[in-house]
Design a protein around this motif. Structure first.
Motif, PDB file in Angstrom:
ATOM      1  N   UNK A   1       0.827  -1.210   0.000  1.00 61.80           N
ATOM      2  CA  UNK A   1       0.000   0.000   0.000  1.00 61.80           C
ATOM      3  C   UNK A   1       0.857   1.254   0.000  1.00 61.80           C
ATOM      4  N   UNK A   2       0.332   2.289  -0.627  1.00 63.62           N
ATOM      5  CA  UNK A   2       0.847   3.649  -0.506  1.00 63.62           C
ATOM      6  C   UNK A   2      -0.352   4.571  -0.367  1.00 63.62           C
ATOM      7  N   UNK A   3      -0.235   5.604   0.475  1.00 68.56           N
ATOM      8  CA  UNK A   3      -1.327   6.545   0.720  1.00 68.56           C
ATOM      9  C   UNK A   3      -0.881   7.948   0.346  1.00 68.56           C
ATOM     10  N   UNK A   4      -1.702   8.640  -0.430  1.00 71.32           N
ATOM     11  CA  UNK A   4      -1.471  10.042  -0.735  1.00 71.32           C
ATOM     12  C   UNK A   4      -2.587  10.882  -0.154  1.00 71.32           C
ATOM     13  N   UNK A   5      -2.244  11.932   0.562  1.00 67.57           N
ATOM     14  CA  UNK A   5      -3.249  12.849   1.089  1.00 67.57           C
ATOM     15  C   UNK A   5      -3.104  14.185   0.376  1.00 67.57           C
ATOM     16  N   UNK A   6      -4.210  14.643  -0.188  1.00 64.99           N
ATOM     17  CA  UNK A   6      -4.216  15.876  -0.960  1.00 64.99           C
ATOM     18  C   UNK A   6      -4.422  17.073  -0.040  1.00 64.99           C
ATOM     19  N   UNK A   7      -3.561  18.065  -0.179  1.00 64.12           N
ATOM     20  CA  UNK A   7      -3.664  19.312   0.590  1.00 64.12           C
ATOM     21  C   UNK A   7      -3.585  20.463  -0.405  1.00 64.12           C
TER      22      UNK A   7
ATOM     23  N   UNK B   1       4.032   3.982   3.786  1.00 69.95           N
ATOM     24  CA  UNK B   1       4.527   4.888   2.743  1.00 69.95           C
ATOM     25  C   UNK B   1       3.441   5.901   2.392  1.00 69.95           C
ATOM     26  N   UNK B   2       3.715   7.164   2.650  1.00 67.90           N
ATOM     27  CA  UNK B   2       2.708   8.202   2.429  1.00 67.90           C
ATOM     28  C   UNK B   2       3.362   9.404   1.780  1.00 67.90           C
ATOM     29  N   UNK B   3       2.583  10.115   0.992  1.00 66.46           N
ATOM     30  CA  UNK B   3       3.102  11.333   0.380  1.00 66.46           C
ATOM     31  C   UNK B   3       2.033  12.412   0.414  1.00 66.46           C
TER      32      UNK B   3
END
Length: 360
Positions: free
Chosen positions: A190-196, A230-232
């Motif tokens: 898994x990889x997680x992306x959070x939009x800001x 893993x996050x971006x």
């Protein structure tokens, strides 16, 4: 001249503007009529959120687009209560005789059988695993996920079958599934992306009224990083003269939380999104509406939107070049260095429909 109705508190779209592509009935509010109606009926009511359950035959969508880094995706919901005015998925509601405006953020659809359908697809002998993207059209962690838990049920199937998955969201509700996500991360699945989009909560309430506040999204990135996920941070979308000023602040806040990877995407205004966005600008930023749209058009070859493969995700022109350079300089100065995560597709275990697992 069209007279917009009253601004709906907690909603992104200023109107319930219908689509002109499918000959849907157009509704225009007349100023005199609105005054008389309010005298008789009182102030206009805020549109309530409704959810319709639907049961499609399949849940995994495949694409051959050369512009995006995945070839399959799951969207557990149609429509999105976050109400982001810039959302490129708004036009999909027009296919169902609903407006891409207020209907998109108030008349939602949920797919409660998503996990079962995914299991059926993964069990097919010819299926070959590759990362499934969640959150590509509407947010998998919009408010109704707390009630339906469809995203969680899909992640449970992914963990069971050792299937890789990526998540994109602008909600700290992703932490509700941190137990599953952390285990998926341990297995490199898994990889997680959070939009800001900004660091200004007031601006965010106008742009994306029911999404998590920027500080909550940044805090969620920190929790994910602390759990080994893993996050971006995704600075998306960038809106010229509205949100571009927050580039360095977002990167700095994410870096302070242990995030080492960042991306950005320029705003896109396909189909009905362009007039809805123009309407929003005229109401909330009339002093710069013309400048914003002129800059966007300069990025898209003189149009509100570029729909073409190979160029639709790659804005051109002086403004775009300057922003790319600014992003690169900020990334280097702050020490962002991690490349995209490579997820493991080799551990996949094909499920059988009786609940057992078999090797690929």
């Amino acid at each position: 001249m069209r007279v917009p109705g009253p601004i709906q508190k907690g909603r992104g779209a200023v109107s319930g503007q219908a689509s002109r592509r499918f000959n849907l009935p157009q509704r225009e509010s007349d100023g005199d009529w609105m005054d008389a109606a309010q005298e008789i009926d009182g102030p206009a009511r805020h549109p309530a959120t409704t959810v319709t359950e639907e049961h499609p035959r399949s849940i995994l969508s495949f694409n051959k687009s050369p512009d995006i880094p995945f070839d399959r995706s799951i969207n557990a919901y149609r429509g999105c209560e976050h109400g982001c005015i810039y959302c490129f998925a708004r036009p999909t509601h027009a296919y169902h005789d609903l407006s891409p405006g207020l209907d998109f953020e108030t008349k939602l659809f949920a797919k409660p059988n998503a996990a079962r359908l995914l299991r059926q697809t993964l069990a097919k002998p010819g299926y070959r695993p590759a990362p499934i993207a969640m959150g590509t059209n509407t947010d998998p962690y919009q408010p109704i996920e707390s009630r339906y838990r469809i995203t969680r049920s899909v992640l449970e199937v992914c963990l069971e079958t050792r299937h890789p998955v990526t998540i994109t969201t602008k909600s700290d509700r992703v932490l509700q599934d941190l137990d599953l996500i952390a285990e998926l991360a341990r297995l490199k699945l898994v990889e997680v992306g959070i939009s800001v989009t900004s660091m200004d909560p007031k601006l965010s309430r106008l742009l994306e009224p029911r999404a998590a506040a920027p500080a909550k999204r940044i805090a969620a990135l920190g929790r994910l990083a602390d759990a080994g996920v893993p996050a971006h941070v995704s600075i998306a979308p960038v809106i010229p003269s509205i949100t571009d000023q927050f580039l360095e602040d977002i990167l700095h806040a994410a870096k302070d939380k242990g995030i080492d990877r960042a991306t950005w995407i320029m705003v896109r205004l396909p189909h009905e999104v362009a007039p809805l966005f123009r309407e929003w600008l005229d109401v909330h930023f009339p002093d710069r509406a013309g400048k914003v749209m002129a800059t966007i058009q300069s990025l898209r070859g003189g149009r509100d939107n570029d729909p073409d493969f190979f160029t639709r995700m790659r804005p051109t022109g002086v403004w775009a070049d300057l922003f790319r350079r600014r992003f690169k300089v900020a990334m280097t100065r702050m020490g962002f260095s991690k490349p995209a995560i490579l997820l493991d597709s080799t551990a996949f275990r094909r499920p059988s429909l009786d609940g057992q697992l078999s090797l690929l």
